[in-house]
Motif scaffolding. Structure first.
Motif, short mmCIF file in Angstrom:
data_model
loop_
_atom_site.label_atom_id
_atom_site.label_comp_id
_atom_site.label_asym_id
_atom_site.label_seq_id
_atom_site.Cartn_x
_atom_site.Cartn_y
_atom_site.Cartn_z
N TYR A 1 -4.20 65.18 -5.81
CA TYR A 1 -5.27 64.75 -4.67
C TYR A 1 -4.83 63.30 -5.07
O TYR A 1 -3.45 62.32 -3.92
N GLU A 2 -4.68 62.82 -6.52
CA GLU A 2 -4.30 60.92 -6.89
C GLU A 2 -2.91 61.14 -6.38
O GLU A 2 -3.01 59.69 -6.26
N CYS A 3 -1.98 61.78 -6.76
CA CYS A 3 -0.49 61.15 -6.68
C CYS A 3 -0.23 61.38 -4.68
O CYS A 3 0.12 60.26 -4.84
N THR A 4 -0.70 62.46 -4.29
CA THR A 4 -0.55 61.87 -2.64
C THR A 4 -1.57 60.66 -2.43
O THR A 4 -0.98 60.56 -1.07
N THR B 1 -1.80 57.70 -3.77
CA THR B 1 -1.64 57.09 -4.11
C THR B 1 -0.39 56.81 -2.89
O THR B 1 -0.33 55.34 -2.47
N ARG B 2 0.36 57.06 -2.30
CA ARG B 2 1.35 57.60 -1.68
C ARG B 2 0.92 58.04 -0.43
O ARG B 2 1.00 56.67 0.31
N LEU B 3 -0.54 57.99 0.40
CA LEU B 3 -1.15 57.71 0.95
C LEU B 3 -1.49 56.66 1.50
O LEU B 3 -1.12 55.75 2.34
N ARG B 4 -1.60 55.23 0.23
CA ARG B 4 -2.32 54.34 0.38
C ARG B 4 -1.54 52.83 0.69
O ARG B 4 -1.08 52.02 1.47
N ALA B 5 0.59 53.19 -0.31
CA ALA B 5 1.27 52.27 0.02
C ALA B 5 1.96 52.39 1.52
O ALA B 5 1.78 53.08 2.09
N ALA B 6 2.21 50.48 1.41
CA ALA B 6 2.81 50.62 2.46
C ALA B 6 4.48 50.26 2.07
O ALA B 6 5.40 50.37 4.10
N VAL C 1 8.68 59.67 3.97
CA VAL C 1 7.04 59.83 3.07
C VAL C 1 5.89 59.83 3.26
O VAL C 1 5.01 60.86 3.33
N LYS C 2 5.40 58.84 4.53
CA LYS C 2 4.52 58.61 4.23
C LYS C 2 4.09 59.89 5.23
O LYS C 2 2.63 60.05 5.10
N GLU C 3 4.54 60.27 6.34
CA GLU C 3 3.93 60.91 7.31
C GLU C 3 3.87 62.18 6.39
O GLU C 3 3.42 62.92 6.48
N ARG C 4 4.86 62.36 5.17
CA ARG C 4 4.37 64.11 4.63
C ARG C 4 3.70 63.38 3.64
O ARG C 4 2.35 64.12 3.15
N ALA C 5 2.65 62.47 2.84
CA ALA C 5 1.36 61.61 2.47
C ALA C 5 1.11 62.26 3.15
O ALA C 5 -0.83 62.59 3.03
N LEU D 1 -11.06 59.18 3.04
CA LEU D 1 -11.23 59.20 5.25
C LEU D 1 -10.21 57.42 6.01
O LEU D 1 -10.07 57.58 6.92
N PRO D 2 -11.15 56.57 5.46
CA PRO D 2 -11.08 55.37 5.53
C PRO D 2 -9.34 54.51 6.06
O PRO D 2 -9.09 54.44 6.85
N VAL D 3 -8.16 55.60 4.90
CA VAL D 3 -7.13 55.25 4.86
C VAL D 3 -6.53 56.00 6.22
O VAL D 3 -5.84 55.55 6.94
N PHE D 4 -6.76 57.42 7.04
CA PHE D 4 -7.16 57.84 7.88
C PHE D 4 -7.04 57.03 8.86
O PHE D 4 -5.78 57.27 10.24
N LEU D 5 -8.06 56.33 8.93
CA LEU D 5 -8.14 55.43 10.41
C LEU D 5 -7.24 54.47 10.19
O LEU D 5 -7.15 53.85 11.28
N ASP D 6 -6.94 53.91 8.53
CA ASP D 6 -5.72 52.74 9.30
C ASP D 6 -4.98 53.76 9.44
O ASP D 6 -4.19 52.74 10.43
N ARG D 7 -4.00 54.69 9.32
CA ARG D 7 -3.00 55.45 9.78
C ARG D 7 -3.81 55.20 11.18
O ARG D 7 -1.73 55.40 12.14
N LEU D 8 -4.47 55.65 12.40
CA LEU D 8 -4.22 55.49 13.57
C LEU D 8 -4.07 54.60 13.95
O LEU D 8 -3.99 54.18 15.27
N HIS D 9 -4.00 53.58 13.19
CA HIS D 9 -3.80 51.88 13.94
C HIS D 9 -2.77 52.05 13.82
O HIS D 9 -2.10 50.56 14.79
#
Length: 119
Positions: free
Chosen positions: A1-4, A6-11, A17-21, A44-52
């Motif tokens: 979870y933590e590793c993913t 980190t990748r999910l939040r990275a800009a 890699v973003k899509e796979r995370a 969950l808020p990170v998913f909301l950011d990714r929707l934007h």
């Protein structure tokens, strides 16, 4: 979870890699989201950011569709009120794959979280 996460939040990482995370975190939440406790509210808020973000939008919609259809019935109330109008706006986009995935997600949200959407 933590590793993913980190990748999910990275800009500043590669698009693939973003899509796979996003997909990986969607799978994690779908299968073991009930064990994450407070960490679910962080993710969950990170998913909301990714929707934007237009680049990661489709991957986020697909991941949220997996999460919403999970038998775990995770508490998505923190993002529902903001995400539904945003998802509705995607139906006006020209991207056919995005429209279809969005329709699937909205139908799943209505079926599984309809009582939360009414309020």
């Amino acid at each position: 979870y933590e590793c993913t996460l980190t990748r999910l939040r990275a800009a500043d990482i590669d698009q693939e890699v973003k899509e796979r995370a996003i997909a990986c975190m969607g799978q994690i939440l779908t299968n073991v989201g009930d064990l994450l406790g407070d960490r679910l509210g962080v993710c969950l808020p990170v998913f909301l950011d990714r929707l934007h973000n237009e680049i990661t939008r489709l991957a986020a919609v697909k991941a949220l569709s997996m999460i919403a259809s999970s038998p775990l019935k995770l508490d998505l109330s923190s993002i529902l009120s903001t995400s539904v109008p945003l998802l509705a706006s995607f139906l006006r986009k020209s991207n056919r794959a995005l429209k279809l995935s969005t329709l699937e997600l909205l139908a799943t949200l209505l079926a599984n979280y309809g009582s939360q959407l009414a309020g």
